[in-house]
Design a protein around this motif. Structure first.
Motif, PDB file in Angstrom:
ATOM      1  N   LYS A   1       0.871  -1.177   0.000  1.00 17.56           N
ATOM      2  CA  LYS A   1       0.000   0.000   0.000  1.00 17.56           C
ATOM      3  C   LYS A   1       0.909   1.227   0.000  1.00 17.56           C
ATOM      4  CE  LYS A   1      -3.736   2.087   2.780  1.00 17.56           C
ATOM      5  NZ  LYS A   1      -4.526   1.903   4.034  1.00 17.56           N
TER       6      LYS A   1
ATOM      7  N   HIS B   1       0.896  -2.579  -7.335  1.00 16.73           N
ATOM      8  CA  HIS B   1       0.647  -2.238  -5.934  1.00 16.73           C
ATOM      9  C   HIS B   1      -0.606  -1.378  -5.790  1.00 16.73           C
ATOM     10  CE1 HIS B   1       4.706  -3.708  -4.981  1.00 16.73           C
ATOM     11  NE2 HIS B   1       5.088  -3.088  -6.088  1.00 16.73           N
ATOM     12  N   GLU B   2      -1.100  -1.302  -4.561  1.00 14.94           N
ATOM     13  CA  GLU B   2      -2.223  -0.410  -4.265  1.00 14.94           C
ATOM     14  C   GLU B   2      -1.660   0.990  -4.064  1.00 14.94           C
ATOM     15  OE1 GLU B   2      -5.462   0.619  -0.741  1.00 14.94           O
ATOM     16  OE2 GLU B   2      -4.217  -1.181  -0.558  1.00 14.94           O
ATOM     17  N   VAL B   3      -2.044   1.912  -4.927  1.00 19.38           N
ATOM     18  CA  VAL B   3      -1.521   3.278  -4.871  1.00 19.38           C
ATOM     19  C   VAL B   3      -2.622   4.253  -4.459  1.00 19.38           C
ATOM     20  CG1 VAL B   3      -0.642   5.195  -6.276  1.00 19.38           C
ATOM     21  CG2 VAL B   3       0.349   2.914  -6.521  1.00 19.38           C
ATOM     22  N   ILE B   4      -2.321   5.051  -3.434  1.00 13.90           N
ATOM     23  CA  ILE B   4      -3.230   6.129  -3.037  1.00 13.90           C
ATOM     24  C   ILE B   4      -2.634   7.411  -3.565  1.00 13.90           C
ATOM     25  CG2 ILE B   4      -4.244   7.423  -1.116  1.00 13.90           C
ATOM     26  CD1 ILE B   4      -3.359   4.059  -0.197  1.00 13.90           C
TER      27      ILE B   4
ATOM     28  N   ALA C   1       1.356   1.562  -9.691  1.00 12.55           N
ATOM     29  CA  ALA C   1      -0.031   1.060  -9.686  1.00 12.55           C
ATOM     30  C   ALA C   1      -0.179  -0.238 -10.467  1.00 12.55           C
ATOM     31  CB  ALA C   1      -0.972   2.124 -10.252  1.00 12.55           C
TER      32      ALA C   1
ATOM     33  N   ASP D   1      -7.019  10.917  -4.922  1.00  9.50           N
ATOM     34  CA  ASP D   1      -7.905  10.140  -4.043  1.00  9.50           C
ATOM     35  C   ASP D   1      -8.101  10.845  -2.703  1.00  9.50           C
ATOM     36  OD1 ASP D   1      -7.874   8.066  -6.007  1.00  9.50           O
ATOM     37  OD2 ASP D   1      -5.974   7.351  -5.187  1.00  9.50           O
TER      38      ASP D   1
END
Length: 198
Positions: free
Chosen positions: A2, A24-27, A21, A35
């Motif tokens: 994350k 992986h989980e990208v914020i 991305a 986001d």
């Protein structure tokens, strides 16, 4: 993993975010878009961002700005704007973020070539970039829970032609090379390093 990317809506941040991305989980965090939104010059805004996102594995910052001002026209206020934004803003992402990051996580900040190779009207950013590099080297041994920290120091990038004339004699670097430096910091084992891309 994350991964929080602060500055993910900018020229450099967007490419970095898109690359991570894929696996992986990208914020994606921006000042007004993304986001989640954050104002890195405001500690309460940074804390609110971490509270909203929760525990994470890596934070990348491609955020922060400072003014281009000739020394002759420099004032303390103008100088301070760069210190509070690109320098203290990124430092606070680490100081506050260390209480939310998972064991074995990493912070990657962005400085720049002006720390080593000054240009006209670039004294503020030279000082800021040098400060970021020194912070990373000094903070690395003190971070707990196997948390790592590095700085990426890129030259002017190919995707920012508006800045080329300000960097005489420099060969712009590809975005791919800069992205690879971020991957080395996040996915590798190094800590306390200034990874130069020039």
């Amino acid at each position: 993993m994350k991964i929080i990317i602060v500055g993910a809506t900018g020229t450099l941040g967007k490419k970095v975010a898109d690359a991570f991305a894929e696996k992986h989980e990208v914020i994606r965090v921006g000042n007004t878009k993304g986001d989640v939104q954050v104002d890195i010059t405001d500690e309460s805004s940074i804390k609110a961002m971490f509270e909203k996102i929760g525990a994470f594995d890596a934070l990348i910052s491609t955020s922060g700005k400072g003014p281009f001002v000739p020394v002759k026209q420099m004032t303390g206020e103008k100088f301070k704007s760069g210190l509070l934004d690109k320098l203290l803003g990124q430092v606070n992402l680490v100081l506050i973020g260390q209480h939310y990051i998972n064991k074995g996580g990493s912070f990657t900040l962005t400085s720049g070539i002006l720390a080593d190779h000054p240009i006209a009207a670039g004294a503020v950013l030279s000082a800021v970039n040098g400060g970021l590099n020194s912070f990373v080297v000094a903070a690395a041994p003190e971070l707990e829970n196997e948390v790592r920290i590095n700085a990426i120091s890129p030259n002017v990038v190919e995707d920012s032609p508006a800045y080329f004339d300000s960097f005489p004699g420099e060969i712009p670097v590809t975005m791919e090379k800069v992205v690879k430096a971020f991957e080395k910091s996040v996915l590798g084992i190094v800590t306390g390093q200034v990874i130069k891309v020039y």
